[in-house]
Design an enzyme around this catalytic site. Structure first.
Site, PDB file in Angstrom:
ATOM      1  CG  HIS A 158      -2.008  -0.911   1.270  1.00 23.91           C
ATOM      2  ND1 HIS A 158      -1.867  -2.199   1.723  1.00 23.91           N
ATOM      3  CD2 HIS A 158      -3.313  -0.766   0.911  1.00 23.91           C
ATOM      4  CE1 HIS A 158      -3.038  -2.815   1.654  1.00 23.91           C
ATOM      5  NE2 HIS A 158      -3.931  -1.972   1.162  1.00 23.91           N
ATOM      6  CG  ASN A 189       4.370  -4.354   2.573  1.00 27.16           C
ATOM      7  OD1 ASN A 189       3.945  -3.248   2.881  1.00 27.16           O
ATOM      8  ND2 ASN A 189       3.566  -5.342   2.210  1.00 27.16           N
TER       9      ASN A 189
END
Length: 304
Positions: A158, A189
């Site tokens: 994201h 991440n």
């Protein structure tokens, strides 16, 4: 017996004829001008018209964008950056964020949002929301399956994080659109990048509101690709953060898309330094005095 001619009849008829000729001439001329305008139309405008809007009148594309598009002007905020280097862009305005999508990399150029203290928590958790293709961008585009079995250990990373969107069902769903996602190394991440996201939420709670822009960095024209639809793998990621108030401050960060370890201070830099690397002008809506002051320094200790 012949009827006596009315002296006013001829002038009236003549007036009608002249009027019809007058309007007919300008009608035909107008049609011709319209056809001529269509024939001489800039091809980039045709691209814009072919791109559907996420919200009516709020999405737009251009092949070589060097500044704010009209759609950004309609929803302009402090967080919306400007391009200083040309690149393909389609601006998409979502409920919680705005993104500039690049149809060639299948990744965003940037994602920008305003994070308030109220938006740092809520009832809508990430579980139960699936990543999904964005029907507002042209094919070929990213699909869920493109990330499966990536040879580089890439995850769906994201840009505007799910944890910033717990306040709204719509916001949580939109943050899972693949136009908000980049191939991101798994340990980044879930490691240092996540730590920075957590810090941003802490700052939003502490200061009430912050402005964030982040996105991928490609150092070469031939990046690695994953998936059937050739999703470009970024070489690194940037993030800039701004807070206003009595003592405005801004920070910049760049993380290599690889194994990263170390404290946040190892990755912090001035916003000016990030701008030079990524070809964007951040926080341009600020006054020059404030922008110049906050962007040339990086004082992480001022945020603790």
């Amino acid at each position: 017996m012949r009827t006596k001619k009315n002296k006013n009849q001829s002038p009236t008829l003549l007036t009608v004829i002249v009027a019809l000729c007058f309007f007919g001439y300008f009608f035909i001329k107008g049609q011709g001008s319209s056809d001529s305008a269509s024939a001489n139309r800039d091809p980039s405008t045709a691209v814009m018209d072919s791109v559907p809007a996420t919200r009516a009148g709020e999405a737009e594309a251009s092949d070589e964008e060097t500044g704010d598009t009209a759609s950004v002007q309609a929803a302009k905020g402090i967080e919306i950056p400007r391009f200083t280097k040309k690149r393909q862009s389609q601006v998409l305005v979502r409920l919680a964020y705005t993104t500039s999508y690049n149809k060639y990399t299948r990744c965003p150029n940037w994602v920008a949002w305003k994070l308030t203290a109220d938006h740092t928590d809520g009832p809508y958790v990430r579980k139960g929301y699936r990543f999904h293709e964005d029907m507002d961008v042209p094919y070929p585009r990213a699909y869920y399956e493109d990330y499966k079995g990536s040879p580089y250990g890439m995850q769906r990373g994201h840009m505007c994080p799910a944890a910033d969107n717990k306040w709204s069902d719509e916001a949580m769903d939109e943050c899972h659109l693949l136009t908000n996602i980049c191939p991101q190394y798994g340990q980044l991440n879930g490691g240092e990048w996540k730590d920075l996201e957590d810090a941003c939420r802490d700052w939003a709670r502490d200061y009430g509101c912050i402005y964030i822009v982040c996105g991928p960095i490609f150092y070469s024209d031939g990046p690695r690709l994953i998936g059937e639809h050739d999703i470009a793998v970024p070489d690194a990621f940037f993030k800039v953060v701004l807070r206003l108030g009595r003592n405005p401050q801004a920070l910049g960060f760049i993380y290599t898309n690889d194994r990263c370890s170390g404290p946040m201070s190892d990755f912090v830099m001035s916003v000016d330094e990030v701008e030079k690397t990524v070809g964007l002008d951040f926080f341009a809506a600020l006054s020059d005095a404030v922008e110049n002051k906050v962007e040339r320094q990086a004082k992480l200790e001022k945020w603790n």
